[in-house]
Design a protein around this motif. Sequence first.
Motif, short mmCIF file in Angstrom:
data_model
loop_
_atom_site.label_atom_id
_atom_site.label_comp_id
_atom_site.label_asym_id
_atom_site.label_seq_id
_atom_site.Cartn_x
_atom_site.Cartn_y
_atom_site.Cartn_z
N LEU A 1 0.93 -1.16 -0.08
CA LEU A 1 -0.06 -0.06 0.07
C LEU A 1 1.00 1.20 0.05
O LEU A 1 1.75 1.41 0.85
CB LEU A 1 -1.00 -0.02 1.16
CG LEU A 1 -1.91 -1.19 1.37
CD1 LEU A 1 -2.65 -1.15 2.70
CD2 LEU A 1 -2.92 -1.03 0.33
N LEU A 2 0.34 2.40 -0.54
CA LEU A 2 0.97 3.67 -0.93
C LEU A 2 -0.18 4.60 -0.37
O LEU A 2 -1.12 4.51 -1.28
CB LEU A 2 1.62 3.90 -2.14
CG LEU A 2 2.00 5.39 -2.32
CD1 LEU A 2 2.88 5.87 -1.28
CD2 LEU A 2 2.54 5.56 -3.78
N LEU A 3 0.12 5.50 0.57
CA LEU A 3 -0.89 6.42 0.99
C LEU A 3 -0.69 7.66 0.40
O LEU A 3 0.43 8.18 0.59
CB LEU A 3 -1.03 6.52 2.49
CG LEU A 3 -1.79 7.44 2.93
CD1 LEU A 3 -3.37 7.34 2.76
CD2 LEU A 3 -1.62 7.53 4.32
N CYS B 1 2.70 1.57 6.20
CA CYS B 1 2.93 1.73 4.84
C CYS B 1 3.71 2.85 4.29
O CYS B 1 4.03 3.75 5.06
CB CYS B 1 1.36 1.80 4.14
SG CYS B 1 0.25 0.84 4.85
N ARG B 2 4.01 2.87 3.12
CA ARG B 2 4.45 3.90 2.45
C ARG B 2 3.63 5.06 2.23
O ARG B 2 2.51 4.80 2.03
CB ARG B 2 5.07 3.70 0.85
CG ARG B 2 6.02 4.80 0.57
CD ARG B 2 6.67 4.46 -0.87
NE ARG B 2 7.14 5.79 -1.31
CZ ARG B 2 7.23 5.84 -2.58
NH1 ARG B 2 6.94 5.06 -3.47
NH2 ARG B 2 7.65 7.12 -3.14
N GLN B 3 4.08 6.16 2.76
CA GLN B 3 3.12 7.47 2.73
C GLN B 3 3.59 8.74 2.21
O GLN B 3 5.14 9.10 2.37
CB GLN B 3 2.80 7.86 4.18
CG GLN B 3 1.93 6.79 5.14
CD GLN B 3 1.59 7.21 6.55
OE1 GLN B 3 1.75 8.13 6.86
NE2 GLN B 3 0.99 6.56 7.08
N ILE B 4 2.90 9.44 1.42
CA ILE B 4 3.23 10.55 0.93
C ILE B 4 2.00 11.67 1.54
O ILE B 4 0.85 11.53 1.25
CB ILE B 4 3.44 10.89 -0.64
CG1 ILE B 4 4.40 9.92 -1.07
CG2 ILE B 4 3.52 12.18 -0.90
CD1 ILE B 4 4.27 9.55 -2.71
N PHE C 1 5.44 2.60 -8.27
CA PHE C 1 4.82 1.91 -7.10
C PHE C 1 3.99 0.74 -7.66
O PHE C 1 4.16 -0.35 -7.22
CB PHE C 1 4.22 2.59 -6.17
CG PHE C 1 3.64 1.71 -4.87
CD1 PHE C 1 4.48 1.63 -3.85
CD2 PHE C 1 2.34 1.10 -5.00
CE1 PHE C 1 3.91 0.94 -2.69
CE2 PHE C 1 1.88 0.58 -3.67
CZ PHE C 1 2.81 0.30 -2.91
N LEU C 2 3.20 0.91 -8.56
CA LEU C 2 2.44 -0.18 -8.90
C LEU C 2 3.04 -1.14 -10.25
O LEU C 2 2.36 -1.92 -10.71
CB LEU C 2 0.78 0.37 -9.51
CG LEU C 2 0.09 1.08 -8.38
CD1 LEU C 2 -1.16 1.83 -9.16
CD2 LEU C 2 -0.31 0.12 -7.21
#
Length: 187
Positions: free
Chosen positions: A134-136, A157-160, A182-183
Amino acid sequence: MARKVVYIHGFNSSELSYKATAFGEYMSDKATPYLVPRLHFDPRVAMAQLDSVIDSDTVLLGSSLGGYYATYFSQHKGCKAVLINPAVRPFSLLNDYLGPQYNPYQDCHYELSQAHIAALRSCYVEQLTSPENLLLLQQTGDEVLPFEQAVRYYSHCRQIIEFGGDHSFVEFSRYFATIAKFLNIRT
């Protein structure tokens, strides 16, 4: 490499939402198919619609309620997902909207019921088992959903996280390359 990308729109939205169409334009010259299903207002039907197009080789983008659905499928099917200002506990927030609803993007009148809230609650992922999937993407100026809830829930999760912005995720297109990387979307 992802075999297909599925964008999941939010509550009272449609496949014609700004983010869905903008990312669709970005995807138009890519080798990976891009799908944006028109979701039914009943979460049970929407989940069945999504289940029919998502497998472990699918990658997801989900916005708002679509982020909630994307989280569920990511954790249950092992696929990657980018979550844009996602709903974390929509079953708590939508109680205030029980009763008659109108989705102007689908020209659809319906009744939001306790059964819909219960269906959403049944999809809640208590513990993220694959946070690396997951990337937020979160803006703190989201006027619809409490951003702090997402930052806490997706803490592993990875977060921006951007200060300001709003629920629409202002200047979303700045992140298209980040999302594609990322995807693992073929270019």
